[in-house]
Write a protein that holds these residues in place. Structure first.
Motif, PDB file in Angstrom:
ATOM      1  N   GLU A 133     -39.443  19.775 -25.634  1.00  0.00           N
ATOM      2  CA  GLU A 133     -38.909  20.090 -26.366  1.00  0.00           C
ATOM      3  C   GLU A 133     -39.856  21.700 -26.394  1.00  0.00           C
ATOM      4  OE1 GLU A 133     -41.200  17.965 -29.261  1.00  0.00           O
ATOM      5  OE2 GLU A 133     -40.050  19.793 -29.923  1.00  0.00           O
ATOM      6  N   ARG A 134     -38.646  22.721 -26.793  1.00  0.00           N
ATOM      7  CA  ARG A 134     -38.534  24.419 -26.834  1.00  0.00           C
ATOM      8  C   ARG A 134     -39.040  24.604 -28.344  1.00  0.00           C
ATOM      9  NH1 ARG A 134     -37.557  27.346 -22.806  1.00  0.00           N
ATOM     10  NH2 ARG A 134     -36.939  26.918 -21.147  1.00  0.00           N
ATOM     11  N   LEU A 135     -40.338  25.268 -28.595  1.00  0.00           N
ATOM     12  CA  LEU A 135     -41.448  25.209 -29.970  1.00  0.00           C
ATOM     13  C   LEU A 135     -40.031  26.146 -31.269  1.00  0.00           C
ATOM     14  CD1 LEU A 135     -44.162  24.888 -29.088  1.00  0.00           C
ATOM     15  CD2 LEU A 135     -43.078  23.488 -28.963  1.00  0.00           C
ATOM     16  N   ASN A 136     -40.245  25.554 -32.528  1.00  0.00           N
ATOM     17  CA  ASN A 136     -39.704  26.348 -33.332  1.00  0.00           C
ATOM     18  C   ASN A 136     -40.949  26.732 -34.237  1.00  0.00           C
ATOM     19  OD1 ASN A 136     -40.043  24.210 -35.489  1.00  0.00           O
ATOM     20  ND2 ASN A 136     -38.471  23.610 -34.733  1.00  0.00           N
ATOM     21  N   ARG A 137     -40.840  28.010 -34.943  1.00  0.00           N
ATOM     22  CA  ARG A 137     -42.588  27.985 -36.638  1.00  0.00           C
ATOM     23  C   ARG A 137     -42.296  26.497 -35.969  1.00  0.00           C
ATOM     24  NH1 ARG A 137     -45.384  32.042 -35.883  1.00  0.00           N
ATOM     25  NH2 ARG A 137     -42.783  33.165 -35.506  1.00  0.00           N
ATOM     26  N   GLU A 138     -41.778  25.567 -36.929  1.00  0.00           N
ATOM     27  CA  GLU A 138     -42.544  23.905 -37.395  1.00  0.00           C
ATOM     28  C   GLU A 138     -43.203  23.907 -36.491  1.00  0.00           C
ATOM     29  OE1 GLU A 138     -43.229  20.567 -37.759  1.00  0.00           O
ATOM     30  OE2 GLU A 138     -41.262  20.676 -36.923  1.00  0.00           O
ATOM     31  N   SER A 139     -42.900  23.361 -35.246  1.00  0.00           N
ATOM     32  CA  SER A 139     -42.915  22.413 -33.694  1.00  0.00           C
ATOM     33  C   SER A 139     -44.715  23.910 -33.391  1.00  0.00           C
ATOM     34  CB  SER A 139     -42.200  22.291 -33.155  1.00  0.00           C
ATOM     35  OG  SER A 139     -41.377  23.286 -32.384  1.00  0.00           O
ATOM     36  N   PHE A 140     -44.352  24.713 -33.191  1.00  0.00           N
ATOM     37  CA  PHE A 140     -45.404  25.035 -33.043  1.00  0.00           C
ATOM     38  C   PHE A 140     -46.996  25.499 -33.880  1.00  0.00           C
ATOM     39  CE2 PHE A 140     -47.912  29.615 -33.384  1.00  0.00           C
ATOM     40  CZ  PHE A 140     -48.344  29.687 -31.539  1.00  0.00           C
ATOM     41  N   GLU A 141     -46.650  25.088 -34.761  1.00  0.00           N
ATOM     42  CA  GLU A 141     -47.724  25.385 -36.032  1.00  0.00           C
ATOM     43  C   GLU A 141     -48.344  24.026 -36.282  1.00  0.00           C
ATOM     44  OE1 GLU A 141     -46.789  27.052 -39.777  1.00  0.00           O
ATOM     45  OE2 GLU A 141     -45.919  28.899 -38.804  1.00  0.00           O
ATOM     46  N   ARG A 142     -47.270  23.026 -36.133  1.00  0.00           N
ATOM     47  CA  ARG A 142     -47.602  21.728 -35.349  1.00  0.00           C
ATOM     48  C   ARG A 142     -48.695  21.221 -34.056  1.00  0.00           C
ATOM     49  NH1 ARG A 142     -44.205  17.104 -34.016  1.00  0.00           N
ATOM     50  NH2 ARG A 142     -42.351  19.481 -35.028  1.00  0.00           N
ATOM     51  N   TYR A 143     -47.940  22.102 -33.370  1.00  0.00           N
ATOM     52  CA  TYR A 143     -48.643  21.663 -31.645  1.00  0.00           C
ATOM     53  C   TYR A 143     -49.858  22.185 -32.300  1.00  0.00           C
ATOM     54  CZ  TYR A 143     -44.846  18.737 -30.229  1.00  0.00           C
ATOM     55  OH  TYR A 143     -43.873  17.969 -30.369  1.00  0.00           O
ATOM     56  N   THR A 144     -49.510  23.878 -32.544  1.00  0.00           N
ATOM     57  CA  THR A 144     -51.273  24.736 -32.054  1.00  0.00           C
ATOM     58  C   THR A 144     -52.690  23.650 -32.972  1.00  0.00           C
ATOM     59  OG1 THR A 144     -50.214  26.318 -32.752  1.00  0.00           O
ATOM     60  CG2 THR A 144     -52.390  27.003 -33.738  1.00  0.00           C
ATOM     61  N   ARG A 145     -52.293  22.284 -34.027  1.00  0.00           N
ATOM     62  CA  ARG A 145     -53.112  22.178 -34.578  1.00  0.00           C
ATOM     63  C   ARG A 145     -53.132  20.583 -33.977  1.00  0.00           C
ATOM     64  NH1 ARG A 145     -49.723  22.846 -39.573  1.00  0.00           N
ATOM     65  NH2 ARG A 145     -49.059  21.026 -39.203  1.00  0.00           N
ATOM     66  N   ILE A 146     -52.581  20.332 -33.110  1.00  0.00           N
ATOM     67  CA  ILE A 146     -53.487  19.258 -31.364  1.00  0.00           C
ATOM     68  C   ILE A 146     -54.263  19.345 -30.957  1.00  0.00           C
ATOM     69  CG2 ILE A 146     -52.158  17.608 -30.089  1.00  0.00           C
ATOM     70  CD1 ILE A 146     -49.450  17.352 -32.159  1.00  0.00           C
ATOM     71  N   GLY A 147     -53.134  20.433 -30.232  1.00  0.00           N
ATOM     72  CA  GLY A 147     -53.649  21.143 -28.793  1.00  0.00           C
ATOM     73  C   GLY A 147     -53.239  20.649 -27.900  1.00  0.00           C
ATOM     74  N   GLY A 148     -53.504  21.735 -26.715  1.00  0.00           N
ATOM     75  CA  GLY A 148     -52.613  21.091 -25.672  1.00  0.00           C
ATOM     76  C   GLY A 148     -52.027  21.814 -24.662  1.00  0.00           C
TER      77      GLY A 148
END
Ligand SMILES: [Zn+2]
Length: 458
Positions: free
Chosen positions: A292-307
């Protein structure tokens, strides 16, 4: 057959291949005999050995040398061997503990290995950064002080004394490092004739910064992945490097053949750009586990997870410009963590041979081989004299040899399936021992040896 019986015995012979050696410009059918991990003879005459590789119809080249690789695990060494790599070096991030890094691999690896003392890793260690791979807090943002600079410089000198191949650096990963701190690092490099392998701040201004540090200090400079650091500015930045060389400065660069990069989402280089970027730009980022390509919400969510993330920012035209320029060494920037990574890990060298040499004719086969063998060896020779025995096919050289089918070689790995090995890389020999035979990895062999500068503990 009587006359061939009188030949001295070779451990292995490679028969009938098209032997291509950029140093001597040999490009002809020859037989090669190997003994004790070295090339013992290259001849038109028949040879016999205890073991025979039939190379008819195949190109026999020096083993590929990768100046820029991450991962440095048995798994990534195996991936890279399948792509024809016989020596892989982690020179950008490097390590903060050179002795320990080599000790961890002392039982042997599939291919030859080496590491730099890394400004990034040393800064992470000295400041107690909580990241495991790249800086995520103190290493990136702890303000430079004279005491911090002194400690970093001292640790880099220790790493060089332990035989580090180069000094690594990545300015966007350490935004708090001042010019004074970086100049301290470059001065150590100049005093020891050590190349600094730098991930520059992207763009012309970032290259100017690195060149000015190199010129002021007199240090050799190697600019990592000019493709991803230049993007649309690739022609002008290659011209800047060419100009610096014309003025006598020791500056080299490298490229990998992909339009997207990969790095850690939590790293400063990503957070500093995309936290404040317009929302639309977040679509440049792909989360590779789902595509998936990211948007503001998924960017912040995946930033918390890391990877790891895939960052789509370049064009095919600019990548071709970088790969085909005579200045660029081919280097993979291989990246593999926790079962996933960038397809360049498994496909960089086969992609250059298949795509840019065979399909688009934008590079001659000899020039491509030079970019993968002789040029990376020469980059390191002043610091690591043993590199004079690599990157060449000549009597006495290390028996690091890659044998491939120029008519079929091509990468297969993709962003969704990054571990697929290429086709057409038939045999890969490291110090005389096959690590790839008939296109398949050979398990249970570890002929790879350390590549290391002379040790000088003071
Ligand atoms: Zn980099």
């Amino acid at each position: 057959m009587a006359e061939t019986d009188t030949n001295p015995g070779y451990d292995r012979v490679i028969l009938g291949g098209q032997v291509m050696d950029p140093a001597s410009r040999l490009d002809a059918a020859r037989n090669i005999g190997l003994r004790d991990g070295r090339i013992a003879i290259i001849t038109k005459e028949p040879l016999r050995g205890r073991d025979t590789i039939d190379a008819r119809g195949l190109v026999v080249a020096p083993g590929f040398i990768d100046l820029h690789s991450h991962g440095t695990s048995a798994e990534t060494y195996r991936f890279q061997s399948l792509d024809g790599v016989t020596t892989t070096l982690e020179l950008e991030l490097g390590t903060s503990d050179v002795d320990a890094w080599y000790r961890e691999r002392s039982a042997g690896e599939a291919i030859n290995y080496g590491v730099s003392i890394g400004h990034i890793k040393v800064r992470m260690s000295v400041t107690g950064d909580s990241g495991t791979f790249m800086p995520v807090d103190n290493g990136a943002y702890r303000v430079s002080t004279p005491a911090l600079t002194d400690e970093i410089v001292k640790r880099i000198e220790i790493g060089l004394g332990e035989g580090a191949v180069a000094i690594g650096a990545g300015f966007p990963y350490t935004p708090a490092a001042t010019r004074g701190e970086l100049l301290g690092v470059f001065r150590v490099a100049a005093a020891t004739k050590t190349p600094v392998h730098v991930h520059i701040t992207p763009g012309v201004a970032g290259l100017k910064e690195a060149l000015s540090l190199a010129i002021e200090s007199g240090a050799p400079l190697h600019v990592a992945h000019i493709n991803s650091s230049s993007l649309a500015e690739t022609p002008v930045m290659l011209a800047m490097i060419s100009d610096a060389r014309a003025h006598g400065h020791d500056v080299t660069t490298e490229a990998y053949p992909y339009t997207a990069g990969m790095t850690e989402i939590q790293s400063a280089t990503i957070q500093d750009i995309y936290k404040s970027a317009p929302d639309a730009r977040l679509a440049e980022i792909e989360w590779p586990r789902t595509g998936e390509r990211l948007n503001r919400e998924s960017f912040e969510r995946y930033t918390r997870i890391g990877g790891p993330i895939v960052v789509h920012t370049n064009t095919e035209q600019m990548v071709a410009t970088a790969i085909t320029n005579p200045l660029t060494i081919i280097a993979s920037d291989a990246y593999w963590q926790n079962g996933t990574g960038h397809p360049r890990t498994t496909g960089t060298f086969s992609k250059v041979l298949g795509r840019y040499v065979r399909e688009t004719h934008s590079l001659s086969l000899m020039d491509a081989i030079r970019k993968m063998t002789l040029m990376p060896a020469q980059r390191l020779e002043a610091r690591v004299p043993t590199m004079r025995q690599k990157g060449r096919l000549r009597v006495g050289a290390d028996a690091d040899i890659t044998i491939f089918d120029a008519a079929s070689v091509i990468d297969r790995s993709t962003y969704r399936e990054p571990s697929l090995p290429p086709v057409g890389i038939q045999h890969v020999i490291v110090n005389g021992v096959s690590v790839v035979a008939n296109g398949q990895a050979v398990d249970g062999v570890a002929p790879g040896r350390p590549v290391r500068a002379p040790i000088d503990r003071r």
